[in-house]
Write an enzyme that holds these catalytic residues in place. Structure first.
Site, PDB file in Angstrom:
ATOM      1  N   SER A  86       3.896  -3.420   0.545  1.00  0.00           N
ATOM      2  CA  SER A  86       3.220  -2.256   1.102  1.00  0.00           C
ATOM      3  C   SER A  86       3.969  -1.648   2.277  1.00  0.00           C
ATOM      4  O   SER A  86       3.468  -0.745   2.926  1.00  0.00           O
ATOM      5  CB  SER A  86       1.805  -2.621   1.556  1.00  0.00           C
ATOM      6  OG  SER A  86       1.861  -3.465   2.679  1.00  0.00           O
ATOM      7  N   THR A 201      -0.189  -1.814   6.083  1.00  0.00           N
ATOM      8  CA  THR A 201       0.586  -1.244   7.173  1.00  0.00           C
ATOM      9  C   THR A 201       1.014  -2.296   8.194  1.00  0.00           C
ATOM     10  O   THR A 201       0.235  -3.162   8.550  1.00  0.00           O
ATOM     11  CB  THR A 201      -0.288  -0.198   7.896  1.00  0.00           C
ATOM     12  OG1 THR A 201      -0.819   0.698   6.932  1.00  0.00           O
ATOM     13  CG2 THR A 201       0.506   0.548   8.936  1.00  0.00           C
ATOM     14  N   THR A 219       4.623   2.154   6.599  1.00  0.00           N
ATOM     15  CA  THR A 219       3.955   1.711   5.372  1.00  0.00           C
ATOM     16  C   THR A 219       4.519   2.442   4.161  1.00  0.00           C
ATOM     17  O   THR A 219       5.114   3.509   4.279  1.00  0.00           O
ATOM     18  CB  THR A 219       2.444   1.991   5.461  1.00  0.00           C
ATOM     19  OG1 THR A 219       1.762   1.448   4.334  1.00  0.00           O
ATOM     20  CG2 THR A 219       2.175   3.483   5.520  1.00  0.00           C
ATOM     21  N   ARG A 229       0.290  11.775  -1.598  1.00  0.00           N
ATOM     22  CA  ARG A 229      -0.759  11.277  -0.711  1.00  0.00           C
ATOM     23  C   ARG A 229      -0.143  10.715   0.557  1.00  0.00           C
ATOM     24  O   ARG A 229       0.860  10.009   0.529  1.00  0.00           O
ATOM     25  CB  ARG A 229      -1.571  10.187  -1.413  1.00  0.00           C
ATOM     26  CG  ARG A 229      -2.693   9.578  -0.551  1.00  0.00           C
ATOM     27  CD  ARG A 229      -2.284   8.293   0.135  1.00  0.00           C
ATOM     28  NE  ARG A 229      -3.378   7.675   0.880  1.00  0.00           N
ATOM     29  CZ  ARG A 229      -3.262   6.616   1.668  1.00  0.00           C
ATOM     30  NH1 ARG A 229      -2.071   6.054   1.823  1.00  0.00           N
ATOM     31  NH2 ARG A 229      -4.306   6.124   2.302  1.00  0.00           N
ATOM     32  N   THR A 252      -4.916  -0.226  10.408  1.00  0.00           N
ATOM     33  CA  THR A 252      -4.521  -0.679   9.082  1.00  0.00           C
ATOM     34  C   THR A 252      -5.712  -0.533   8.157  1.00  0.00           C
ATOM     35  O   THR A 252      -6.861  -0.479   8.610  1.00  0.00           O
ATOM     36  CB  THR A 252      -4.041  -2.145   9.132  1.00  0.00           C
ATOM     37  OG1 THR A 252      -3.534  -2.530   7.843  1.00  0.00           O
ATOM     38  CG2 THR A 252      -5.163  -3.097   9.508  1.00  0.00           C
ATOM     39  N   GLY A 253      -5.460  -0.444   6.875  1.00  0.00           N
ATOM     40  CA  GLY A 253      -6.561  -0.317   5.919  1.00  0.00           C
ATOM     41  C   GLY A 253      -6.580   1.042   5.251  1.00  0.00           C
ATOM     42  O   GLY A 253      -5.542   1.683   5.079  1.00  0.00           O
TER      43      GLY A 253
END
Length: 346
Positions: A86, A201, A219, A229, A252-253
């Site tokens: 990622s 991330t 990321t 995106r 993050t997330g």
């Protein structure tokens, strides 16, 4: 019978009293407008892979170097790791099979730079810093970001690794897109404390021996995303924000939720108003959950924060979020973050 809103409120408040490390909780909250005294150099970053990233950053800080140089060097470790799917050159592609990278960097004096949807450059954080230092802009995207990187002499390469390409072809069999909080299917760094974690991330914050702050965030975004995106990571104020008079925060997330709440800026502003880093992270997560009480059960968002005096905080929606802290006393500290749902469901 208590309502769902009461349940969420109780869960958030209870989680806030849990597992923040003692050195974070012990720091006194400064009076509004006061500047806390510097306790020494420190670096904090997201997830298990923050441990080796912090150690790289610490080589700069321990030598008396600048926080900005430290965070840039630190996050390049996961950017280079082909086992990290990622971040950087090992990242999983979008649904069209293209690996696109996002990154931002910010100094405590307000200077910042970012790139988004960048292809063929393995270290987007380095390009982001060049945007900050060599242009009047903050953010370059897509083909324009790649053109700029070429003009600056960055090396191009195919970022779609054989492992990532194989995973993409497997995904195409169902083409089902649903982010999974704290997914353990990427099998990364099982030898580190806490076992496998979500590959997400890398956000990093540092304060150097001179009291200067900086942050970086990089990321490859959500696997199988729509081409083009962009999440929160390259958005200053969402995925990263640093104010040298107060502190810094990064996230993050699920980036869309962080953008909707200007998450990292919110954390820093709450610290400016007198809240501790831990309290500020908790409030930022609380606001996301309040807006999306049902959706919150299906997603992860986490924040880390670093105050100017070195005090830290972290909080997340789901349990399973880890963060790493490094300073002269603890070179490889890894901690589990408190979370809204830590004791509510698995």
């Amino acid at each position: 019978m208590p309502s769902r809103r009461d349940f969420l409120k109780t869960s958030v408040l209870a989680a806030g009293a849990l597992a923040a490390p003692r050195f974070a909780a012990a720091a006194a909250v400064p009076a509004k407008g006061a500047l806390p005294a510097l306790a020494g150099a420190r670096v904090i970053s997201t997830w298990d892979f923050g441990v080796p990233a912090n150690q790289a950053a610490w080589t700069v800080l321990a030598a008396g170097g600048k926080a900005l140089d430290a965070v840039e060097k630190g996050v390049q470790v996961p950017e280079s790791d082909l086992g990290n799917h990622s971040v950087g050159k090992g990242g999983y592609p979008d649904r069209d099979g293209k690996v696109t990278l996002d990154a931002s960097i910010m100094d405590g004096d307000g200077r910042c730079g970012a790139v988004a949807c960048l292809e063929r450059i393995a270290h987007p954080i380095r390009v982001a810093r060049r945007v900050m230092e060599a242009t009047p802009h903050v953010l370059l995207v897509g083909d324009g970001a790649l053109q700029f990187a070429r003009e600056q002499g960055f090396h191009e390469e195919n970022l779609l690794t054989p492992e990532a390409e194989k995973a993409w072809h497997e995904w195409l069999k169902t083409a089902r897109y649903k982010p999974v909080a704290n997914s353990e299917n990427l099998d990364y760094h099982r030898n580190l404390p806490g076992g496998p974690r979500n590959h997400d991330t890398i956000g990093m914050l540092a304060v150097d021996a001179h009291g200067h702050l900086a942050g970086a965030c990089t990321t490859s975004g959500m696997a199988w995303k729509l081409h083009g995106r962009v999440g929160d990571s390259p958005i200053i104020g969402a995925g990263l924000y640093v104010d040298g008079e107060v502190g810094g925060a990064t996230s993050t997330g699920v980036g869309e939720e962080v953008i909707r709440n200007a998450g990292s800026f919110l954390v820093v502003e709450l610290m400016r108003q007198g809240r501790s880093p831990q309290e500020a992270c908790e409030e930022a997560v609380r606001r996301i959950v309040k807006k999306r009480p049902d959706g919150a059960r299906e997603m992860q968002v986490g924040f880390i924060a670093l105050r100017r005096d070195g005090a830290v905080g972290a909080h997340a929606i789901q349990h399973g979020f880890t963060y790493a802290v490094c300073d002269a006393r603890r070179p490889d500290g890894l901690y589990a973050s408190p979370s809204v749902y830590a004791t509510s469901f698995s």
